[in-house]
Design an enzyme around this catalytic site. Structure first.
Site, mmCIF file in Angstrom:
data_model
loop_
_atom_site.group_PDB
_atom_site.id
_atom_site.type_symbol
_atom_site.label_atom_id
_atom_site.label_comp_id
_atom_site.label_asym_id
_atom_site.label_seq_id
_atom_site.Cartn_x
_atom_site.Cartn_y
_atom_site.Cartn_z
ATOM 1 N N CYS A 81 51.850 42.395 39.841
ATOM 2 C CA CYS A 81 52.110 43.816 39.609
ATOM 3 C C CYS A 81 53.074 44.381 40.676
ATOM 4 C CB CYS A 81 50.805 44.601 39.517
ATOM 5 S SG CYS A 81 51.001 46.188 38.678
ATOM 6 N N HIS A 168 47.278 41.620 35.641
ATOM 7 C CA HIS A 168 46.365 41.246 36.719
ATOM 8 C C HIS A 168 45.521 40.039 36.337
ATOM 9 C CE1 HIS A 168 47.163 44.636 39.414
ATOM 10 N NE2 HIS A 168 47.528 45.224 38.286
ATOM 11 N N GLU A 170 43.579 38.395 38.234
ATOM 12 C CA GLU A 170 42.362 38.346 39.034
ATOM 13 C C GLU A 170 41.177 39.032 38.370
ATOM 14 O OE1 GLU A 170 44.545 42.039 40.682
ATOM 15 O OE2 GLU A 170 45.060 40.172 39.679
#
Length: 187
Positions: A81, A168, A170
């Protein structure tokens, strides 16, 4: 050792958790200390650098930044990002304040021959959370995947081993996010 550069992301701790779950050692560092930490640890001991997301715009006054010298150290880099947006800006791409996007999106992989897209399906759900957008890639970057609203959602510079995601990996809402991080660690 994987260095996780924290740009103030609410999910930076999840990046470190995913790295540890895969079995790699990691360390949080602040953006201004990247080169110092690499010297302290030893360049041969740093296997990768992950640039986290963050709430800033790359063009905001006092926005966090890093030394562009990290892109010439022959260490694989994954920008997530804000990390992608900052990498693109520092390497000669163009970033604009784009359409804000927060929530799920469908990512379509257009290049499955990259090491980082290995064993990732052609279509997957990802989590977007951004206000800026890369509209021109730096030289020698190519697109690995796009979403409906983001043509440069997943990119790489194969020669320099620099990868960027506008989503993202994660967070649990991103399918195969852990696999993408694992593929990066294997690079």
């Amino acid at each position: 050792m994987i260095l996780v550069v924290d740009f103030g992301s609410q999910t930076a701790h999840l990046i470190q958790r995913r790295v540890k779950e895969i079995g790699a050692e990691s360390k949080f560092i602040s953006p201004e200390n990247v080169l110092l930490e690499i010297r302290k640890i030893g360049i041969k001991n740093v296997r990768g650098i992950i640039l986290s997301g963050g709430p800033s715009s790359v063009y905001a006054k006092n926005a966090p930044t890093i030394s562009p010298d990290i892109f010439n150290l022959d260490i694989p880099i994954l920008g997530i990002c804000y990390g992608l947006q900052l990498s693109a800006k520092l390497l000669g791409g163009k970033v604009i304040s784009g359409k804000k996007e927060y929530g799920p999106a469908q990512l379509e992989i257009s290049n499955s021959k990259s090491q980082i897209t290995k064993n990732i399906p052609k279509k997957l759900a990802v989590w977007m959370s951004h206000g800026d957008e890369v509209i021109k890639l730096p030289e020698d970057f190519e697109v690995l995947g796009s979403s409906e609203h983001v043509p440069f959602a997943f990119v790489e510079n194969k020669k320099k081993k620099i990868f960027g995601l506008l989503f993202h990996p994660e967070v649990e809402h991103t399918e195969f996010g852990g696999k993408i991080i694992k593929n990066f660690l294997n690079i």
